[in-house]
Write an enzyme that holds these catalytic residues in place. Structure first.
Site, short mmCIF file in Angstrom:
data_model
loop_
_atom_site.label_atom_id
_atom_site.label_comp_id
_atom_site.label_asym_id
_atom_site.label_seq_id
_atom_site.Cartn_x
_atom_site.Cartn_y
_atom_site.Cartn_z
N LYS A 186 34.51 -24.39 68.79
CA LYS A 186 33.49 -24.93 69.71
C LYS A 186 33.57 -26.46 69.76
CE LYS A 186 31.12 -21.14 70.84
NZ LYS A 186 32.04 -20.00 70.73
C1 LIG Z 1 27.93 -17.92 74.97
C2 LIG Z 1 28.00 -17.53 73.52
N1 LIG Z 1 26.93 -16.97 72.94
C3 LIG Z 1 26.94 -16.62 71.65
C4 LIG Z 1 28.05 -16.82 70.86
C5 LIG Z 1 28.04 -16.34 69.46
O1 LIG Z 1 28.33 -17.30 68.52
P1 LIG Z 1 29.04 -16.92 67.13
O2 LIG Z 1 30.45 -16.60 67.40
O3 LIG Z 1 28.87 -18.17 66.32
O4 LIG Z 1 28.28 -15.78 66.56
C6 LIG Z 1 29.17 -17.43 71.41
C7 LIG Z 1 30.34 -17.77 70.62
O5 LIG Z 1 31.31 -17.29 70.37
C8 LIG Z 1 29.16 -17.77 72.79
O6 LIG Z 1 30.24 -18.31 73.37
#
Ligand SMILES: Cc1ncc(COP(=O)(O)O)c(C=O)c1O
Length: 387
Positions: A186
């Site tokens: 990210k």
């Molecule tokens: C739009 C969106 N929401 C939620 C997430 C979930 O984050 P994580 O992978 O840290 O659980 C992500 C990331 O991958 C995402 O891109």
């Protein structure tokens, strides 16, 4: 020239001594779970976004789930989410027992189509989760207006948009809560999993902080039945170092996007559009092409890694078969799934690398055009007429 889709090693090498020092501090203090490095990052990130509270958790998905639970959303409730997003946005809604209700994507912005939200609202709707997809803020004003009119909570999914701004103000500071992911790739990425819930509401922040830590505020005293979804000390320490560079990294991403824009101008590609209300931070640089798969193959052949975000819209995922959706329900999200292609974008990308990616794209379209012309006039691709 091989061009990776992301290059986390390049970023790490540039910050190595600062990061080594920060990690050494965590080890020195044995503050491996939560602790002072996490608390410091929480303060710094809240100040950066412009929210009163930040609660560090174990992932972006955990942030969404804990936010929903803290807001009292659960079985019998509906939550509006975009049909084009990463699966976790809808998954978090399902995991708290509520039902995700999909809304189609905006053709220009890629984010939720604000003109289609109202039709999805009913007596069971409790919340809307706009996603600032690819680093572009969703059009928040009409969403907040709908929230007010229908008494709905607005939860920002800002997992892809650290530092993005909507009408000059940072995303993550608009909804009743907002959720961030610090997944390594990210714009602000940890050295493992990480996430955060931000809010101006002291009681919501308190509940999320308890829920992430077995429902307890004081060791071995449990006010709620919670979870183990805490942020690790090392992630807090690394994120504090990286946060100092976020604005400059976002500026580089924007400069790279502008250069792509210049070099790809005039090709058949549909290029990403920064909306008039947006300061886009280009977590992803997403183009569209009817010849997406062939273009992707040509880029792979030339050593350029690409991505597809996302190949299957959420309503057509097998996991959501029980909701009874079919192809055609959200035509724009479906169209995007067939046409989107993410080109490499990260701060460390060089102008030469961008020029090379653009060159491969241009060559691909020039070759496609030659093929088209030659088949139109009955000649081979090399211009000779067929016998
Ligand atoms: C739009 C969106 N929401 C939620 C997430 C979930 O984050 P994580 O992978 O840290 O659980 C992500 C990331 O991958 C995402 O891109």
């Amino acid at each position: 020239m091989n061009i990776p889709f992301v290059d986390l090693r390049a970023q790490h090498l540039a910050l190595k001594s600062e990061i080594d020092e920060a990690i050494a501090r965590v080890i020195e203090n044995s503050s491996f779970i939560l602790g002072r490095e996490v608390e410091r990052f929480e303060r710094e990130f809240a100040a950066y976004i412009g929210a009163r509270f930040c609660v560090g958790v174990s992932s972006g998905t955990a942030a969404l789930q804990l936010a929903l639970i803290a807001l009292g959303i659960g079985p019998g409730d509906e939550v509006i989410v975009p049909a084009n997003t990463f699966f976790a946005t809808a998954e978090a809604v399902s995991n708290v027992g509520a039902r995700p209700v999909f809304v189609d994507a905006d053709p220009a912005a890629y984010t939720i189509d604000v003109g289609k939200i109202e039709a999805a609202i009913n007596a069971r709707t409790r919340a809307i989760i706009p996603v600032h997809l690819y680093g572009q803020p969703a059009d928040l004003d009409p969403i907040l207006e709908l929230g007010k009119r229908y008494g709905l909570l607005v939860i920002e999914d800002a997992a892809q948009a650290h530092g993005a701004r909507y009408r000059g103000k940072k995303v993550g500071s608009f909804g009743v809560v907002s959720c961030f992911s610090f997944y390594p790739g990210k714009n602000l990425g940890a050295f493992g999993e990480g996430g955060a819930v931000l809010t101006d509401d002291a009681e919501i922040a308190r509940r999320v902080a308890m829920l992430r830590d077995h429902g307890s505020e004081r060791k071995y005293h449990h006010e709620l039945i919670g979870y183990n979804l805490r942020m690790e000390g090392i992630q807090g320490a690394v994120l504090s170092v990286k946060l100092r560079y976020l604005d400059q990294w976002n500026e580089l991403r924007r400069a790279h996007a502008a250069l792509y824009g210049e070099l790809l101008q005039g090709t058949p590609l549909i290029l990403p559009k920064e909306m008039p209300y947006a300061y886009h931070v280009y977590h992803l640089y997403v183009v569209q092409s009817e010849a997406r798969d062939a273009l992707r193959a040509a880029l792979t052949e030339a050593g350029v890694q690409t991505g597809i975000h996302y190949p299957v819209p959420i309503h057509l995922q097998p996991a959501y078969r029980s909701l009874g959706h079919r192809r055609g329900d959200f035509p724009e999200a479906e169209r995007q799934a067939e046409r989107v292609l993410s080109l490499p974008i990260y701060p460390e990308l060089t102008a030469e690398q961008i020029a090379r990616v653009a060159e491969v794209c241009r060559e691909f379209f020039a070759m496609t055009e030659r093929h088209r012309l030659s088949s139109a006039c009955g000649a081979n691709a090399d211009g000779r007429r067929r016998p």
